[in-house]
Design an enzyme around this catalytic site. Structure first.
Site, short mmCIF file in Angstrom:
data_model
loop_
_atom_site.label_atom_id
_atom_site.label_comp_id
_atom_site.label_asym_id
_atom_site.label_seq_id
_atom_site.Cartn_x
_atom_site.Cartn_y
_atom_site.Cartn_z
CG ASP A 39 7.68 10.00 1.98
OD1 ASP A 39 8.33 11.21 1.81
OD2 ASP A 39 6.72 9.46 1.50
CB SER B 123 2.22 11.49 -4.06
OG SER B 123 2.91 12.87 -3.82
CG HIS C 51 7.11 10.61 -1.81
ND1 HIS C 51 6.13 10.47 -1.11
CD2 HIS C 51 6.65 11.27 -3.01
CE1 HIS C 51 5.02 11.15 -1.52
NE2 HIS C 51 5.44 11.58 -2.77
#
Ligand SMILES: *[C@@H]1O[C@H](CO)[C@@H](O)[C@H](O)[C@H]1NC(C)=O
Ligand SMILES: *[C@@H]1O[C@H](CO)[C@@H](O)[C@H](O)[C@H]1NC(C)=O
Ligand SMILES: *[C@@H]1O[C@H](CO)[C@@H](O)[C@H](O)[C@H]1NC(C)=O
Ligand SMILES: *[C@@H]1O[C@H](CO)[C@@H](O)[C@H](O)[C@H]1NC(C)=O
Ligand SMILES: *[C@@H]1O[C@H](CO)[C@@H](O)[C@H](O)[C@H]1NC(C)=O
Length: 613
Positions: free
Chosen positions: A518, A271, A569
């Site tokens: 995602d 991320s 995610h």
């Protein structure tokens, strides 16, 4: 370090346990400052009864087999603290978990064992760079209001929940950075937790990196060749160095690892961590900063595994700072989200998020070229009623700030117009959101740290031997654009929020339009640079090899974290195939990975208005 403390604390026997599990200790018997004690207590009880049941169920629901031990210690804490809670509920909750445990099963260590049997073993030292929000933050202040929190995690623990419930104002003072400096406010000191403990779990039982650690350990990793480079994600990237010397420390850690082991390092970032890595690459080679020389990355980094990286930001990043939207903006467990939503108003959340300039590094980058204009967007679908290009739509607006629907760059201006001056200053002096269309611009940006986390403005390092692996989930609906509404209160505050009254046949559901991604980061952001952007010469002049492996979201219906085939995610960190890929790369077998696309990202990428010069 922290595990030593844990043991000590346990031996102390007193009513205590490690901080992230302790609900019972951190508030002193007699408050050292004098908050109105009674109403708070009553509110706490009230809130707990109201929310407790839901909270427990959610938290238990999110726990799984391997987390049972932690879970039980949590249950004990609940027992001791929450005498207000009816026994019946606790009993039900316990039964509920026992039942739940059976259905959720991640095969711990299995991926590692299987690869071990195929001869994959630890080769490159692994440095993990976690994403936003998932790292715990500990208080180190010793002055008066802070003292009670000393070495408690005010983010990412039960201490956080407790402080939030009992003394919200003080919690906010601690968690928010100084508006002008972007550093700690006077007298307050919060630091990122360190070590594997910083990111393996977020609050009891909600794993983040733990699955990956288990599997890495199975093929021979341990604290001598694996390292979590946790950072205070609230800080702007330049301030990570100013306050914590984060990049200097990372540089010297990597240099030592390469020196002692003779193998280059594998970086694994998740991320926002991917943006931090990109920034680090620029920083470390810049003569004015890390001064490692223009071949530092090539000499020290074997590969960079980029998991669900949000290189071009996420539209959710905008709504978090615009109107405090939480709906899985954050990688938090449901209980934490529940707490934040319950105890903080939307406006308070926006205020808090704005006072964390690190979060604003995830505002969408690339402008209309990537995200679309008033009539068109690269990922618009045939027959779609309204374009994704307008990020913020209004049914009608009388505002002085806008009279029309807003594209991505217009939405950013809107945000800065709407918020206090200090916020815009912080963000614009730290980050840049545009596109460099020529080689000359890219080369000039080498000297401009604001562009370093934007891969459309700064180029990759000249590291022809390095490999980049982009692993991300696809096929989970992800917020792409919104209907917003404005409200002006008597104090002439202009508040904005998602206009949940809009639901129509053009795909708007309660004010939100979903696109691909995602679940948190949009496909354009996860996929563009990897599938196309880095084939453009000016962004990758040395021709660093980039390999994409897309993983379709195939969640297990009965598993709250999605099970071994999720593409979500955060939950993807527990996905079996992702773990396998990471081990292969770390073990030096990355070349065997076949590039895999399942989405239409290459089609969309071709439509993005960015070209070879
Ligand atoms: C939006 O971009 C598309 C594609 O480049 C272009 O055809 C269209 O004219 C643009 N619309 C506006 C309003 O600029
Ligand atoms: C805009 O102004 C009109 C007339 O002044 C008013 O009726 C309407 O409610 C206003 N709309 C909003 C969103 O404030
Ligand atoms: C914004 O776009 C929507 C959907 O296309 C439209 O209905 C609305 O009128 C537009 N709002 C403004 C202020 O132009
Ligand atoms: C707008 O936000 C402020 C806090 O920033 C809050 O006090 C006020 O009640 C809000 N107004 C409306 C109409 O929601
Ligand atoms: C990291 O991966 C994401 C996709 O998951 C991609 O958007 C981003 O551009 C990648 N960045 C790097 C530097 O590999």
């Amino acid at each position: 370090m922290s595990s030593v403390r844990r043991r000590q604390v346990k031996h102390d026997k007193a009513h205590s346990s490690p901080d992230e599990d302790s609900l019972s200790q951190e508030i002193p018997e007699k408050p050292t400052h004098s908050p109105p004690r009674r109403p708070q207590k009553r509110r706490f009880g009230f809130v707990f009864i109201l929310g407790g049941m839901f909270g427990i169920f959610i938290a238990l629901f999110f726990a799984n087999k391997q987390d049972v031990i932690r879970l039980e210690s949590w249950m004990e804490n609940i027992d001791t603290l929450m005498d207000v809670i009816p026994q019946g509920i606790l009993k039900d909750a316990k039964e509920f978990t026992e039942h739940e445990r059976e259905t959720v099963s991640y095969d711990s260590f299995a991926v590692g064992l299987q690869l071990q049997s195929l001869g994959v073993e630890a080769k490159h030292p692994v440095v993990m760079i976690p994403g936003v929000i998932s790292t715990g933050l500990e208080s180190w202040g010793t002055r008066m209001p802070s003292r009670q929190y000393f070495r408690r995690r005010l983010w990412g623990s039960w201490s956080m929940m407790r402080a939030l419930v009992l003394d919200k104002a003080e919690w906010k003072n601690h968690i928010m950075l100084d508006k002008d400096t972007g550093l700690d406010p006077p007298g307050i000191k919060l630091r990122a937790a360190q070590g594997f403990d910083a990111t393996d779990f977020f609050i009891t039982g909600y794993w983040i990196w733990n699955k990956i650690l288990e599997n890495l350990a199975t093929i021979g990793y341990d604290p001598t060749n694996a390292f979590t480079a946790a950072y205070d994600w609230r800080l702007s990237y330049p301030n990570l160095e100013v306050r914590d010397q984060y990049f200097s420390r990372l540089k010297s850690y990597i240099e030592t690892a390469v020196d002692v082991g003779g193998e280059k390092v594998t970086l694994a970032s998740h991320s926002m961590g991917s943006q931090v890595v990109l920034y680090f690459f620029k920083w470390v080679e810049s003569p004015d900063h890390g001064d490692g020389g223009s071949d530092w990355v090539n000499k020290h980094i074997a590969s960079w595994i980029n998991i669900s990286g949000c290189m071009l930001g996420a539209v959710k990043g905008l709504t978090a700072v615009l109107s405090g939207e939480m709906r899985d903006t954050a990688q938090l467990n449901a209980f934490a989200v529940y707490g934040l939503e319950k105890f903080l108003s939307k406006e308070e959340r926006a205020e808090i998020f704005r006072a964390m300039p690190g979060i604003s590094s995830m505002l969408p980058k690339g402008g209309e070229a990537v995200w679309g204009n008033a009539t068109w967007a690269p990922d618009d679908q045939p027959g779609q009623g309204m374009t994704f290009g307008n990020l913020l739509n209004f049914r009608e607006t009388n505002s002085t700030l806008t009279r029309k629907n807003l594209t991505t760059p217009e939405s950013l201006s809107y945000l800065f117009d709407l918020s206090d001056d200090w916020y815009g200053k912080q963000v614009l002096s730290s980050y840049s959101h545009g596109v460099a269309h020529t080689i000359q611009e890219v080369e000039e940006n080498e000297k401009d740290p604001r562009t370093w986390l934007n891969p459309l403005e700064a180029r990759l390092p000249l590291a022809p031997d390095m490999k980049i692996y982009c692993f991300y989930g696809v096929g989970k609906p992800t917020e792409r654009s919104y209907f917003y509404q404005e409200e002006r209160d008597p104090l002439v505050n202009l508040n904005v929020s998602i206009d949940t009254t809009v639901t129509n046949s053009h795909g708007v559901d309660h004010g939100v339009v979903m696109g691909e991604g995602d679940g948190t980061v949009n496909l354009l952001s996860t996929g563009y640079m990897c599938s196309k952007g880095w084939n453009i010469k000016r962004y990758n002049p040395a021709g660093v090899k980039v390999k994409v492996y897309e993983m379709p979201h195939e969640p297990d219906r009965f598993s709250p974290r999605g099970g071994p085939n999720t593409g979500d995610h955060v939950d993807i960190l527990g996905r079996a195939s992702l773990n396998e890929l990471i081990l292969r790369v770390a073990g030096g077998h990355g070349d065997e990975i076949e590039e895999t696309f399942v989405s239409r990202i290459r089609e969309y990428a071709d439509r993005v208005q960015i070209y070879e010069e």
